[in-house]
Design a protein around this motif. Structure first.
Motif, PDB file in Angstrom:
ATOM      1  N   LEU A 258       4.751  -2.281   5.351  1.00  0.00           N
ATOM      2  CA  LEU A 258       4.543  -0.882   5.954  1.00  0.00           C
ATOM      3  C   LEU A 258       2.958  -0.213   5.790  1.00  0.00           C
ATOM      4  CD1 LEU A 258       5.479   1.646   7.389  1.00  0.00           C
ATOM      5  CD2 LEU A 258       6.496   2.232   4.881  1.00  0.00           C
ATOM      6  N   ASN A 259       2.572  -0.483   4.372  1.00  0.00           N
ATOM      7  CA  ASN A 259       1.298  -0.137   4.024  1.00  0.00           C
ATOM      8  C   ASN A 259       0.369  -0.691   5.108  1.00  0.00           C
ATOM      9  OD1 ASN A 259       2.139   1.487   2.239  1.00  0.00           O
ATOM     10  ND2 ASN A 259       1.867   0.072   0.546  1.00  0.00           N
ATOM     11  N   MET A 260       0.209  -2.214   5.129  1.00  0.00           N
ATOM     12  CA  MET A 260      -0.560  -2.707   6.005  1.00  0.00           C
ATOM     13  C   MET A 260      -0.705  -2.435   7.571  1.00  0.00           C
ATOM     14  SD  MET A 260      -2.427  -4.341   4.093  1.00  0.00           S
ATOM     15  CE  MET A 260      -2.656  -4.584   2.463  1.00  0.00           C
ATOM     16  N   ALA A 261       0.693  -2.288   7.858  1.00  0.00           N
ATOM     17  CA  ALA A 261       0.998  -2.231   9.443  1.00  0.00           C
ATOM     18  C   ALA A 261       0.606  -0.745   9.948  1.00  0.00           C
ATOM     19  CB  ALA A 261       2.455  -2.174   9.751  1.00  0.00           C
ATOM     20  N   ARG A 262       0.437   0.015   8.858  1.00  0.00           N
ATOM     21  CA  ARG A 262      -0.194   1.372   9.273  1.00  0.00           C
ATOM     22  C   ARG A 262      -2.022   1.751   9.290  1.00  0.00           C
ATOM     23  NH1 ARG A 262       3.932   5.424   6.224  1.00  0.00           N
ATOM     24  NH2 ARG A 262       3.202   4.394   4.356  1.00  0.00           N
ATOM     25  N   HIS A 263      -2.496   0.204   8.743  1.00  0.00           N
ATOM     26  CA  HIS A 263      -3.947   0.360   8.671  1.00  0.00           C
ATOM     27  C   HIS A 263      -4.343  -0.096   9.858  1.00  0.00           C
ATOM     28  CE1 HIS A 263      -7.897  -0.882   6.980  1.00  0.00           C
ATOM     29  NE2 HIS A 263      -7.850  -0.133   6.267  1.00  0.00           N
ATOM     30  N   LYS A 264      -5.714   0.264  10.367  1.00  0.00           N
ATOM     31  CA  LYS A 264      -6.310  -0.253  11.507  1.00  0.00           C
ATOM     32  C   LYS A 264      -6.507  -1.412  11.753  1.00  0.00           C
ATOM     33  CE  LYS A 264     -10.330   1.294  14.588  1.00  0.00           C
ATOM     34  NZ  LYS A 264     -11.415   1.947  14.511  1.00  0.00           N
ATOM     35  N   PHE A 265      -7.020  -2.021  10.769  1.00  0.00           N
ATOM     36  CA  PHE A 265      -7.329  -3.454  10.807  1.00  0.00           C
ATOM     37  C   PHE A 265      -6.354  -4.322  10.197  1.00  0.00           C
ATOM     38  CE2 PHE A 265     -11.628  -0.978   9.988  1.00  0.00           C
ATOM     39  CZ  PHE A 265     -11.922  -0.953  11.249  1.00  0.00           C
ATOM     40  N   ALA A 266      -5.878  -3.884   9.099  1.00  0.00           N
ATOM     41  CA  ALA A 266      -4.865  -4.704   8.658  1.00  0.00           C
ATOM     42  C   ALA A 266      -3.540  -4.861   9.555  1.00  0.00           C
ATOM     43  CB  ALA A 266      -4.278  -4.231   7.197  1.00  0.00           C
ATOM     44  N   MET A 290      13.121  -3.708   8.370  1.00  0.00           N
ATOM     45  CA  MET A 290      14.320  -3.108   8.433  1.00  0.00           C
ATOM     46  C   MET A 290      14.973  -2.433   7.045  1.00  0.00           C
ATOM     47  SD  MET A 290      16.124  -5.443  11.393  1.00  0.00           S
ATOM     48  CE  MET A 290      16.468  -6.889  10.294  1.00  0.00           C
ATOM     49  N   THR A 291      14.464  -2.739   6.112  1.00  0.00           N
ATOM     50  CA  THR A 291      15.382  -2.498   4.604  1.00  0.00           C
ATOM     51  C   THR A 291      14.759  -1.044   4.358  1.00  0.00           C
ATOM     52  OG1 THR A 291      15.262  -4.678   4.139  1.00  0.00           O
ATOM     53  CG2 THR A 291      15.585  -3.112   2.328  1.00  0.00           C
ATOM     54  N   PRO A 292      15.615   0.021   3.948  1.00  0.00           N
ATOM     55  CA  PRO A 292      15.340   1.181   3.666  1.00  0.00           C
ATOM     56  C   PRO A 292      14.545   1.110   2.093  1.00  0.00           C
ATOM     57  CG  PRO A 292      17.570   1.362   4.182  1.00  0.00           C
ATOM     58  CD  PRO A 292      17.245  -0.220   4.228  1.00  0.00           C
ATOM     59  N   LYS A 293      13.583   2.018   1.974  1.00  0.00           N
ATOM     60  CA  LYS A 293      12.730   1.794   0.886  1.00  0.00           C
ATOM     61  C   LYS A 293      13.681   2.574  -0.466  1.00  0.00           C
ATOM     62  CE  LYS A 293       8.742   0.696   2.148  1.00  0.00           C
ATOM     63  NZ  LYS A 293       8.203  -0.923   1.775  1.00  0.00           N
ATOM     64  N   ALA A 294      13.185   2.661  -1.673  1.00  0.00           N
ATOM     65  CA  ALA A 294      14.056   3.154  -2.722  1.00  0.00           C
ATOM     66  C   ALA A 294      14.168   4.781  -2.553  1.00  0.00           C
ATOM     67  CB  ALA A 294      13.279   3.009  -4.093  1.00  0.00           C
ATOM     68  N   VAL A 297      13.809   6.046   2.799  1.00  0.00           N
ATOM     69  CA  VAL A 297      12.941   5.980   4.138  1.00  0.00           C
ATOM     70  C   VAL A 297      12.968   4.542   4.706  1.00  0.00           C
ATOM     71  CG1 VAL A 297      10.745   6.546   5.096  1.00  0.00           C
ATOM     72  CG2 VAL A 297      11.724   8.045   3.422  1.00  0.00           C
ATOM     73  N   THR A 298      13.378   4.723   5.795  1.00  0.00           N
ATOM     74  CA  THR A 298      13.458   3.414   6.514  1.00  0.00           C
ATOM     75  C   THR A 298      11.885   3.168   7.109  1.00  0.00           C
ATOM     76  OG1 THR A 298      15.610   3.514   7.302  1.00  0.00           O
ATOM     77  CG2 THR A 298      14.301   1.675   8.398  1.00  0.00           C
ATOM     78  N   PRO A 299      11.411   2.032   7.012  1.00  0.00           N
ATOM     79  CA  PRO A 299       9.869   1.798   7.483  1.00  0.00           C
ATOM     80  C   PRO A 299       9.839   1.869   8.998  1.00  0.00           C
ATOM     81  CG  PRO A 299      10.548  -0.033   5.863  1.00  0.00           C
ATOM     82  CD  PRO A 299      11.738   0.772   5.959  1.00  0.00           C
TER      83      PRO A 299
END
Length: 354
Positions: A258-266, A290-294, A297-299
């Motif tokens: 999720l973190n990387m997918a939201r990054h411009k280059f990553a 697809m797996t909800p976080k703790a 929130v679902t990514p």
């Protein structure tokens, strides 16, 4: 040339032009041959139209004609023409169509100047062309000249092309300069030219030369994914790297999708990982999306609303196994209604993917 003197310079050039070159430029009806310009080859080589004429004629010239052209240029006018906007093309043609003896002599006149020529806009093209046509010993001589300055060349707009050409064309055992990349991998990976040179290393050099570079690369993988140039090196490893190297990159992505997918280059790396992963690795990456976080929130929801992550989600839809794809669609569909109110652009992409 001093500012404001350009007009004077042009007039001086016109005044220096020989009557023969003037006639050549003016008389388009006459059928010109190479022998018509003998004695004026250097001047013609430095002229836009004259240079093009010589280039074309050299492709079909007789041995005698080539030798005459060669003798007028070599050795006294070689360095001047190599660095000339039009002359460099004539020298390149001599490397392409000359005899091996001529190519060797031509390269001999360049020796001692390889660094300066490699850093020069037109000279770098001639050095690259020479590398393609000279014998291995002479290639080795070129490499030796650049050896102490290789990092300077790698980071130079012109010189990097020469280093790439050497990596592609010269026997690996002559390329000792690759050792100087060690300890500089992060610096090179995040450099606009250095990242290209590293990719050529991984593409053309044997494992014993690239393994230390690759092992060093793995230390910085997460940071490189997020770099505007480093991400290309990581993508290259995912596309063309050895299986265990690709696996290591994907292992670093696990838990970070999720973190990387939201990054411009990553986000580009995430897409590449989804495409190049093994079936098991791909399932794990899609599962993570697809797996909800703790916190519940679902990514997927975050990804749908993000300008970069929505592309990663689209990629996941196109590569996922059918059972995972159904689950993805089931999770995306209810969100699309509210998404249409939120942002038409991304929901359009996702609707079409679905």
């Amino acid at each position: 040339m001093r500012p404001g003197r350009r007009h004077d310079n042009i007039e001086a050039t016109l005044a220096l032009r020989s009557p023969l070159l003037d006639e050549f430029r003016a008389n388009k009806t006459r059928k010109w041959e190479l022998r018509d310009i003998f004695g004026y080859v250097v001047e013609f080589s430095g002229d836009q139209h004259g240079s093009r004429f010589i280039q074309q004629k050299l492709e079909t010239a007789t041995s005698e004609e080539k030798q005459t052209v060669f003798d007028e240029i070599v050795p006294h006018n070689v360095l001047q023409l190599i660095q000339d906007v039009f002359g460099n093309y004539v020298i390149q043609k001599l490397f392409e169509h000359g005899t091996q003896v001529q190519k060797t002599i031509l390269a001999n006149t360049m020796e001692g100047h390889i660094l300066a020529l490699s850093l020069q806009m037109y000279g770098c093209r001639v050095v690259q062309k020479a590398v393609e046509f000279i014998l291995p010993e002479q290639q080795g001589a070129f490499v030796k000249e650049l050896d102490p300055h290789v990092l300077k060349c790698v980071k130079d707009a012109n010189g990097n092309h020469v280093i790439q050409k050497l990596i592609e064309r010269v026997a690996p055992d002559r390329l000792n300069f690759v050792n100087s990349f060690r300890g500089n991998i992060y610096d090179l990976s995040t450099h606009p030219y250095g990242c290209r040179v590293l990719q050529r290393c991984f593409e053309h050099l044997p494992e014993d030369q690239t393994r230390p570079l690759m092992d060093e690369l793995h230390k910085y993988m997460i940071n490189l994914m997020q770099d505007q140039f480093g991400n290309y090196v990581v993508q290259f490893v995912l596309e063309q790297g050895k299986l265990h190297d690709r696996g290591q990159v994907i292992a670093k992505l696990r838990g970070q999708m999720l973190n990387m997918a939201r990054h411009k280059f990553a986000s580009n790396v995430c897409e590449k990982a989804l495409v190049t992963a093994s079936p098991e690795e791909r399932r794990a990456l899609v599962e993570e999306i697809m797996t909800p976080k703790a916190d519940g929130v679902t990514p997927i929801v975050s990804m749908m609303k993000d300008q970069f992550a929505n592309y990663v989600l689209q990629r996941a839809l196109t590569v996922a196994d059918s059972d995972q794809k159904e689950l993805l669609v089931a999770k995306i569909r209810p969100q699309l209604v509210s998404m249409r109110r939120y942002s038409s652009a991304y929901s359009k992409h996702l609707t079409s993917s679905e």
